[in-house]
Design a protein around this motif. Structure first.
Motif, mmCIF file in Angstrom:
data_model
loop_
_atom_site.group_PDB
_atom_site.id
_atom_site.type_symbol
_atom_site.label_atom_id
_atom_site.label_comp_id
_atom_site.label_asym_id
_atom_site.label_seq_id
_atom_site.Cartn_x
_atom_site.Cartn_y
_atom_site.Cartn_z
ATOM 1 N N THR A 250 0.822 -1.376 -0.027
ATOM 2 C CA THR A 250 -0.032 -0.068 0.045
ATOM 3 C C THR A 250 0.781 1.289 0.070
ATOM 4 O O THR A 250 1.987 1.197 0.553
ATOM 5 C CB THR A 250 -0.848 0.092 1.207
ATOM 6 O OG1 THR A 250 -0.248 -0.033 2.446
ATOM 7 C CG2 THR A 250 -1.925 -1.135 1.183
ATOM 8 N N THR A 380 -4.902 5.383 0.171
ATOM 9 C CA THR A 380 -4.096 3.995 0.188
ATOM 10 C C THR A 380 -3.904 3.537 -1.197
ATOM 11 O O THR A 380 -5.256 3.083 -1.672
ATOM 12 C CB THR A 380 -4.366 3.268 1.395
ATOM 13 O OG1 THR A 380 -4.138 3.980 2.564
ATOM 14 C CG2 THR A 380 -3.518 1.850 1.383
ATOM 15 N N GLY A 382 -2.743 -0.313 -3.310
ATOM 16 C CA GLY A 382 -1.955 -1.609 -3.135
ATOM 17 C C GLY A 382 -2.574 -2.799 -2.934
ATOM 18 O O GLY A 382 -3.864 -3.034 -3.612
ATOM 19 N N ASP A 406 -5.509 -1.542 -3.414
ATOM 20 C CA ASP A 406 -6.507 -0.943 -2.812
ATOM 21 C C ASP A 406 -6.023 0.562 -2.834
ATOM 22 O O ASP A 406 -4.987 0.898 -2.761
ATOM 23 C CB ASP A 406 -6.416 -1.503 -1.423
ATOM 24 C CG ASP A 406 -6.566 -3.028 -1.329
ATOM 25 O OD1 ASP A 406 -7.407 -3.372 -1.927
ATOM 26 O OD2 ASP A 406 -6.103 -3.443 -0.226
#
Length: 419
Positions: A250, A380, A382, A406
């Motif tokens: 992330t 965020t 990832g 994400d």
């Protein structure tokens, strides 16, 4: 982090409480990756808001009914279809990006890498399931080897120990060349450039304390944040590898309010998968900001001044940048723009046409739905996944993947983060 309290204000409802719809928005890329990204989003929110007997309703006769499965909490996930919105999947059917990919594959540096890998490829034939052994097909080669090494005991025992790591090095290099660009506003960075309007608008919304929304979560493929890594310059000195992130990797954008009351600043953090124990700040470097000299926290105005000009703000902008004339709503968008230009005013379009305008309009609606986040915001990106490709042997699908990622936008409502 997601459930903290600041300045006495409540944070996001914890997993021990009932899910509060007004606090959270969830979006997932529903493009050509199968269901893996949607499944990833569902798994994450299921873990964040677990089943609870607080998820109930009282009927008129006084009886209390708990949701099925012991109080399962149904967190809504908004599916972002590429037919309606190019924001989260902007490389598909982009003609200029296809040209960029061809240019990368024909470049001298790519050809040199191909020659360097030739001896390795000559030994791989028994381990690739008949796939074409060329560097431009490296994603399919690695994807097959990785999945087989995880799920196929016979394959895992036969594969030489160093081969998977060598294949990973090659696929990281190849994918980074394709999904980035030497130019800040180059077409190779388009995966991140189409997300920039939402990010910049969110920073603006974070500064308005009138909302109850605490979290916006985006599940995306890995492609946009390769562009993010490239454009923010965090790969330049090796802080972040020029590579596809590990599982559950992330990145985080924080919009922070200094305790001095001065202008908010943007901080970027990175956590490469579950092996890392915490997020680490990384130093950004781009035109107008030298992180090595000035530090990790970038004044918001400096960040916006650098990134806003590179943003692709609408489907029309995307069509023009890509040189795409018909696909993904471009026929409607370009025709509407031409008619508006000829009439010197704003031309109305049909409901069907409006449905295809996509990126700018849909993203704007999403962000208005997000509401106004507070001064502390987090983005965020990832959390990728690999999965088995079902293409026929010898397939040269070069830029598709099953990776999932994400994106979260996070805030503490009506509060400031003191730094």
């Amino acid at each position: 982090m997601l459930f903290s309290k600041r300045n006495g204000n409540s944070g996001i409802a914890p997993y021990t409480s009932a899910f509060n719809l007004s606090q959270v928005q969830v979006y997932a890329d529903n493009s050509g990756e199968g269901s893996v990204i949607m499944d990833s989003a569902a798994a994450l929110v299921q873990g964040l808001w677990q089943a609870t007997d607080l998820q109930n309703t009282t009927l008129a006769n006084g009886s209390t009914i708990i949701s099925p499965l012991g109080g399962y909490q149904y967190v809504p996930i908004n599916s972002v279809s590429p037919n309606e919105d190019i924001t989260l999947d902007s490389t598909d059917q982009c003609k200029a990006f296809t040209t960029h990919t061809t240019t990368v594959y024909n470049s001298s540096i790519f050809q040199a890498k191909q020659e360097e890998a030739a001896s390795f490829f000559s030994e791989l034939s028994p381990y690739v399931g008949g796939r074409s052994l060329e560097l431009d097909n490296m994603w399919n080669i690695y994807d097959y080897m990785n999945v087989q090494s995880i799920h196929n005991t016979t394959f895992a025992a036969a594969l030489p120990s160093e081969y998977l790591a060598q294949a990973r090095d090659l696929v990281d290099w190849q994918q980074y060349q394709v999904f980035t660009d030497p130019s800040f506003d180059g077409i190779g960075n388009i995966g991140f450039r189409t997300m920039l309007p939402g990010i910049l608008n969110s920073f603006k919304q974070f500064q308005n304390a009138s909302t109850g929304l605490k979290l916006s979560y985006y599940a995306i493929s890995y492609k946009p944040f390769l562009g993010l890594f490239n454009m923010t310059g965090i790969v330049n000195d090796g802080q972040v590898p020029q590579a596809v992130v590990d599982y559950a990797g992330t990145t985080v954008f924080e919009l922070r309010q200094p305790s001095s009351g001065s202008e908010p600043t943007v901080r970027l953090l990175f956590k490469n998968g579950t092996a890392a124990t915490e997020y680490s700040p990384v130093t950004m470097s781009f035109s107008g900001w030298n992180g090595a000299q000035s530090g990790t926290d970038v004044p918001l105005s400096t960040f916006v001044s650098a990134f806003a000009p590179a943003a692709i703000n609408s489907t029309l902008d995307w069509c023009q940048a890509c040189g795409t004339t018909t696909e993904r709503g471009c026929a409607v968008a370009l025709a509407a723009a031409a008619e508006t230009a000829s009439s010197g005013g704003h031309q109305k379009i049909s409901k069907v046409g409006a449905g295809f305008l996509g990126a700018g309009l849909t993203a704007a609606v999403f962000l208005m739905a997000l509401g106004v986040l507070a001064f502390l915001g987090v983005l965020t990106v990832g959390g990728r996944r690999w999965r088995r490709k079902r293409a026929a042997s010898g397939s040269k699908e070069k830029i598709r993947s099953a990776s999932g990622g994400d994106v979260e936008l996070h805030s503490e409502a009506n509060s400031l983060s003191k730094v």
